[in-house]
Design a protein around this motif. Structure first.
Motif, PDB file in Angstrom:
ATOM      1  N   ARG A 103       0.561  -1.801   0.278  1.00  0.00           N
ATOM      2  CA  ARG A 103       0.032   0.036  -0.160  1.00  0.00           C
ATOM      3  C   ARG A 103       0.843   0.918  -0.314  1.00  0.00           C
ATOM      4  NH1 ARG A 103      -2.518   0.896   5.767  1.00  0.00           N
ATOM      5  NH2 ARG A 103      -0.474   1.522   5.810  1.00  0.00           N
ATOM      6  N   GLN A 133      -8.690  -5.890  -0.687  1.00  0.00           N
ATOM      7  CA  GLN A 133      -8.502  -4.293   0.061  1.00  0.00           C
ATOM      8  C   GLN A 133      -7.034  -3.490  -0.142  1.00  0.00           C
ATOM      9  OE1 GLN A 133      -9.942  -4.012   2.683  1.00  0.00           O
ATOM     10  NE2 GLN A 133      -8.959  -1.958   3.483  1.00  0.00           N
ATOM     11  N   CYS A 134      -6.005  -4.630  -1.080  1.00  0.00           N
ATOM     12  CA  CYS A 134      -4.914  -3.722  -0.950  1.00  0.00           C
ATOM     13  C   CYS A 134      -4.867  -2.958  -2.094  1.00  0.00           C
ATOM     14  CB  CYS A 134      -3.249  -4.894  -1.423  1.00  0.00           C
ATOM     15  SG  CYS A 134      -2.347  -5.027  -0.395  1.00  0.00           S
ATOM     16  N   GLU A 164      -6.951   0.543  -0.958  1.00  0.00           N
ATOM     17  CA  GLU A 164      -5.562   1.493   0.065  1.00  0.00           C
ATOM     18  C   GLU A 164      -5.251   1.972  -1.242  1.00  0.00           C
ATOM     19  OE1 GLU A 164      -5.802   2.184   3.100  1.00  0.00           O
ATOM     20  OE2 GLU A 164      -7.511   1.121   3.900  1.00  0.00           O
TER      21      GLU A 164
END
Length: 635
Positions: free
Chosen positions: A233, A304-305, A308
């Protein structure tokens, strides 16, 4: 043969069979006796050999146990050997030979599994401790390698590289951002973009991606998902933001937008549209691709990465759109609002695809919310514009009766609206699905044109000359009709509307002719005295005829001087109006000269009264409505 003989033969055979059976029984009894003797002897032998058999079996079992022990020892020694080799590779670090390093980690894990399942071995606990410590060091070095490798190959993308990935029509060489394809209409340009091909840039070299993927897999296997998440991230988010900032994207508030001069804001909106297309179709698409490749197999972490990494960049882009949508409405903003709405609708499917996961839900909903807000602001601007047109109270007066700036502005506005016809249909459907979008467009257009006509009626009353009032209305309504007929608005307003407006133009032309020329035509009309028969010029005194010529000359010169300063910008309408005047004026003038001209020509100074021949009037009529400037204008 007789019966006695047959019976004798049978007796002999029966006696033979009986004798044979007795012999067989004897043999059988002898064999049983012999076999019984053998059985006894075998039992004795077996009893005698049993101790030997037991010793032999024990020796064989001992040999088997020895073989098994030796083999187990070999396996254990092999595990120790593999552990030492793995340790040597790990101590060297991953930088020189990453593939061997990863193999060593896999071997360590296999060794740990082996000794975990063989805890009965005295050395198992010690070896397990050593292997686990070594594995922890290996993973730590692996994290460093992943971080370094990702950082080394993650560089901001220069704008020129991104422009090269765009279709030719969108590259800067073909025009400034937001002004692409000026040679085409807006609708044609949008249609050409539907088939355009975008080539996302290479964000990380393809040869590096498998290495990063393997490193990521090892970190996940070691339970270091959160470390992997933070490294990925922080590295990729920073690079993505730098790429977007290099394009010129900046975070602006509503107040920032409100303070900008319109020219600056319009240019920024054009750039924002360009940047949205580049960001979604190239940068975000590229990020999604490498994220899927590096984190393949780790679905929860992958989504999720990506969320973000892109969150701040998406927020920065959408903040500008929100600021525009929330800023003070004005008519000139409508088309840029439509442009912004258009790009958001164009990108909707890509946004749904790229940000379709649960982790990206907030960004996806923010984008769709902006689309809706832009549509709402554009629709409200329609109402504002309609009201502004009807209430326009600018003191701008067109002294020559030509097309008023408001008219050309509003009609150009309507024509531009129809360049966005397909977009407007989508916009209307956002809020009203009960009425066909085409009918909603027709209603909006009709209201705007009606508001303009109402305003023009008010502006026409500023003229003191009623002839100029009619000329002004004729010019403006003719301009409206001609413009509508040459645009797509005609399809919406319909032929009946066009015909009604053309009749109104003709009515104003007739009114102009009546108001402007009725008085001068009266000069050319002489009522004969009673009993004169109507054709005897002698019944009219020379003095009256002279006065009529003098009055005609004065009035015509005044009209000529005044109305040659007036303007009818449309050449066809101008010629038509001149012809209409000539068709009334010239025959009356010719008749008057024919009837009373000799009376003046035979007198003193005839040219003082008959200044013009019919052909002179015709020439001078051709100077009408040209917008000439005289030294002493009388408007």
């Amino acid at each position: 043969m007789g019966v006695p003989q047959a019976m004798g033969a049978l007796r002999e055979r029966a006696a033979f069979v009986r004798e044979s059976l007795q012999k067989s029984q004897t043999i059988t009894d002898n064999m049983v006796s012999i076999l019984g003797s053998f059985d006894y002897r075998l039992s004795a032998l077996e009893t005698a050999m049993r101790p030997t058999q037991i010793r032999t079996h024990s020796i064989r079992k001992a040999h088997e146990n020895i073989d098994k022990t030796l083999k187990s020892a070999e396996v254990i020694l092999a595990q120790f050997d593999l552990t030492r080799k793995a340790e040597a590779k790990i101590l060297k670090g991953p930088h020189e030979d990453l593939e061997s390093y990863l193999e060593a980690i896999d071997q360590l894990r296999a060794n740990i599994k082996f000794f975990s399942s063989n805890k009965s071995l005295k050395s198992s606990d010690g070896v397990l401790t050593q292997c686990n410590n070594l594995l922890a060091k290996a993973i730590s070095k692996l994290e460093d390698e992943f971080r370094q490798l990702l950082k080394n190959y993650s560089k901001p993308v220069e704008p020129d590289r991104l422009f090269d990935c765009l279709p030719n029509s969108l590259r800067p060489s073909s025009g400034p951002p937001g002004q692409e394809g000026d040679s085409k209409s807006h609708a044609e340009h949008q249609k050409s973009l539907q088939a355009a091909i975008y080539t996302p840039p290479t964000l990380i070299p393809p040869r590096v991606l498998p290495l990063l993927h393997d490193l990521a897999q090892q970190m996940v296997l070691a339970g270091h998902q959160q470390q992997l998440f933070r490294i990925y991230r922080d590295t990729r988010a920073s690079v993505l933001e730098q790429s977007i900032r290099k394009l010129g994207v900046e975070r602006l508030s509503k107040d920032d937008v409100q303070k900008m001069p319109w020219e600056v804001l319009e240019a920024k909106i054009g750039s924002w549209i360009h940047h949205m297309r580049i960001s979604v179709k190239l940068l975000f698409a590229g990020e999604r691709k490498i994220c899927d490749q590096i984190l393949d197999g780790v679905h929860s972490l992958r989504d999720q990465c990506f969320a973000e990494v892109t969150a701040n960049s998406v927020s920065m882009l959408l903040s500008f759109g929100e600021a525009i949508a929330k800023s003070k409405r004005s008519p000139e903003k409508l088309f840029v609002l439509l442009d912004m709405y258009e790009i958001m609708r164009e990108l909707q499917s890509e946004i749904q695809f790229l940000f379709g996961s649960k982790a990206c839900m907030e960004m996806r909903e923010s984008a769709f919310s902006l689309t809706k807000r832009l549509a709402q602001t554009a629709q409200e601007t329609f109402g504002d514009f309609e009201e502004a047109v009807e209430k326009d109270a600018t003191k701008t007066t067109v002294f020559d009766g030509t097309v008023h700036p408001l008219t050309s502005y509003v009609i150009n506005y309507v024509k531009f609206l129809f360049d966005y016809r397909s977009t407007l249909k989508l916009l209307f459907e956002e809020f009203d699905t009960t009425h066909p979008p085409e009918s909603q467009l027709a209603a909006v257009t009709t209201r705007i044109v009606l508001a303009l006509q109402n305003n023009l009626d008010g502006k026409s009353k500023q003229y003191k000359d009623p002839a100029l009032t009619q000329l002004f209305l004729m010019n403006n309504i003719h301009y409206i009709v001609r413009s509508v007929r040459r645009s797509e608005a005609k399809d919406v307003l319909g032929d009946d509307w066009v015909q009604i407006q053309r009749r109104i133009v003709q009515q104003h032309a007739n009114q102009y002719k009546r108001v402007s020329w009725a008085k001068i035509l009266q000069c050319l009309t002489v009522q004969s005295a009673p009993g004169s028969g109507g054709g005897d010029s002698g019944s009219i005194s020379r003095g009256i005829v002279k006065d009529r010529f003098k009055t005609f000359n004065a009035q015509f010169e005044e009209i000529h001087q005044r109305q040659s300063q007036w303007t009818v910008p449309d050449s066809e309408l101008r010629e038509s109006l001149r012809l209409a005047v000539a068709e009334v004026l010239l025959p009356a003038y010719r008749s008057f000269i024919k009837r009373f001209g000799p009376m003046i020509e035979n007198g003193k100074n005839p040219t003082k009264y008959i200044r013009y021949r019919p052909e002179d009037l015709e020439r001078m009529l051709n100077e009408f409505f040209e917008g000439k400037t005289w030294n002493d204008p009388k408007r």
